[in-house]
Design an enzyme around this catalytic site. Structure first.
Site, short mmCIF file in Angstrom:
data_model
loop_
_atom_site.label_atom_id
_atom_site.label_comp_id
_atom_site.label_asym_id
_atom_site.label_seq_id
_atom_site.Cartn_x
_atom_site.Cartn_y
_atom_site.Cartn_z
CG HIS A 1 -1.15 6.57 -1.94
ND1 HIS A 1 -2.37 6.48 -2.58
CD2 HIS A 1 -1.35 6.06 -0.71
CE1 HIS A 1 -3.26 5.94 -1.76
NE2 HIS A 1 -2.65 5.67 -0.62
CG ASN B 1 -9.25 9.33 5.51
OD1 ASN B 1 -9.73 8.70 6.44
ND2 ASN B 1 -9.94 9.64 4.42
CG ASP C 1 -1.93 5.00 3.48
OD1 ASP C 1 -1.86 5.20 2.25
OD2 ASP C 1 -2.88 5.40 4.18
CG HIS D 1 -10.45 4.47 1.58
ND1 HIS D 1 -9.28 5.11 1.92
CD2 HIS D 1 -11.45 5.27 2.01
CE1 HIS D 1 -9.57 6.25 2.52
NE2 HIS D 1 -10.88 6.37 2.59
CG ASP E 1 -6.47 3.61 -0.53
OD1 ASP E 1 -7.15 3.34 0.47
OD2 ASP E 1 -5.43 4.28 -0.50
CG HIS F 1 -5.92 2.73 5.45
ND1 HIS F 1 -7.29 2.57 5.51
CD2 HIS F 1 -5.68 3.41 4.30
CE1 HIS F 1 -7.85 3.11 4.45
NE2 HIS F 1 -6.89 3.64 3.70
CG HIS G 1 -1.95 1.06 1.22
ND1 HIS G 1 -3.17 0.90 1.85
CD2 HIS G 1 -1.99 2.30 0.67
CE1 HIS G 1 -3.90 2.01 1.68
NE2 HIS G 1 -3.18 2.87 0.97
#
Length: 361
Positions: A62, A279, A306, A179, A152, A232, A60
């Site tokens: 980004h 978040n 994340d 998510h 997500d 998460h 996970h």
């Protein structure tokens, strides 16, 4: 044939149930044998007082490419992963445009191969354009190399759409990464809804906004036979729902982040430091304790960071306007070692499992 012998290291290989001090033989880049012997090799590396384990896997992250290269590029993201010990990562599709077309999956995969180093798995969207209105072409995306499906950054609010994705998951053998956020309960919130948010006068995000969606997606996975992966996790109630579902045989897996394992909403003080805005939001201490328990008892399958970079300009906005998310790839190992292993929450072997075999599986 080039050969390397790594000697006297503590070899931790959870997949093969190995945790002992011995030697590792490598020939032509392939691990050949774990052995107490000392064969003649081209090179010998002494690993005394060191751990020898598989490369870490983070499912996970980004990476902001395409469209957000001012915050992160594929090259810088993969470099950060390598610096943190990660040899494989999976990137989320909330880019500009979202990764909802086979050509984009192939483009990112091919670019990562050209860059070399840390391997990249590309997660494609659940819905076209992450708009929540129509399913992506799951078969074509899987054929292009997608490793999972997720919207997500946004939840899949429509239960019928989530059901379609989980039916595809069952047929394709790929997970849907959820998510879990009920936006009607978290919309316009900037941190966890509780005593701290009230004291600071910051709009809060209800814990029910997470765990009600966790329960919904678990129920859909149970009905369809699809594989739901809960991203998460941050609340006591979510962890308990996942634990219960696993006992019933539902195909559910789950991850937790280092920040939800080590920090609470009390970190947010009058200076409103946006480093602590993410978040799901940082929760309360009893949630952190529950995350620890879920790591130990096998409710969670992986630690995932994340990793979510932003430009300095946007992250320095006032708290309510700043984006959610922090970077994490280079800090996972030191944070988890210092705060969980050294403090007796996890064994070193279990930590390695949560960073290697668990996420890989």
């Amino acid at each position: 044939m080039a050969s390397i012998l790594i000697t006297n290291g503590r070899i931790i290989d959870p997949a093969n149930h190995i945790d002992r001090t011995t030697n590792l033989l490598i020939e032509d880049g392939v691990i050949v044998e774990v052995t107490p012997d000392l064969p003649e090799t081209d090179e010998t590396l002494d690993a005394t007082r060191k751990v020898v384990c598989p490369g870490f896997v983070d499912i996970h992250v980004h990476f902001r490419e395409p469209g957000g290269e001012g915050a992160e590029t594929l090259e810088t993201g993969l470099a950060a992963a390598a610096a943190g010990g990660f040899t494989t990562v999976a990137c989320m599709p909330n880019t500009f445009p979202p990764i909802d077309e086979p050509a984009l999956v192939r483009q990112l995969t091919e670019k990562s191969l050209a860059l070399g180093g840390t391997r990249l798995g590309v997660i494609a969207t659940v819905t076209r354009g992450q708009q929540g209105k129509g399913p992506a072409d799951y078969g074509a995306l899987a054929q292009a190399g997608a490793v999972a499906f997720s919207d997500d950054g946004l939840p899949v609010a429509d239960p019928d759409m989530a059901r379609v994705a989980l039916e595809a998951s069952r047929e394709l053998g790929l997970p849907v990464v959820s998510h879990c956020e009920g936006c009607d309960m978290t919309n316009r919130g900037s941190m966890h809804a509780g005593a701290v948010s009230k004291k600071l006068g910051i709009s809060g995000m209800s814990r029910a906004g997470e765990y009600e969606m966790v329960r919904r997606d678990i129920q859909l996975a149970e009905q369809t036979g699809g594989h739901i992966h809960i991203a998460h996790v941050s609340t006591v109630e979510s962890a308990e729902a996942i634990r219960s579902a696993k006992k019933r045989g539902v195909h559910v897996t789950a991850e937790v982040t280092p920040h939800h394992l080590t920090l609470t909403d009390a970190e947010i003080k009058s200076d409103r430091n946006t480093v602590f805005k993410m978040n799901p939001p940082l929760r309360e201490m009893h949630d952190v304790v529950a995350m620890h328990e879920a790591l130990v008892d096998g409710t969670f399958d992986a630690i995932a960071c994340d990793h979510a970079p932003h430009s300095a300009g946007t992250k320095s906005l006032e708290f309510e306007r700043a984006p959610f998310g922090i970077i994490g790839l280079e800090s996972v190992l030191p944070v988890v070692t210092a705060r969980l292993v050294d403090e007796g929450v996890l064994t070193l072997s279990r930590m390695v499992e949560l960073l290697t075999h668990g996420p890989a599986r």
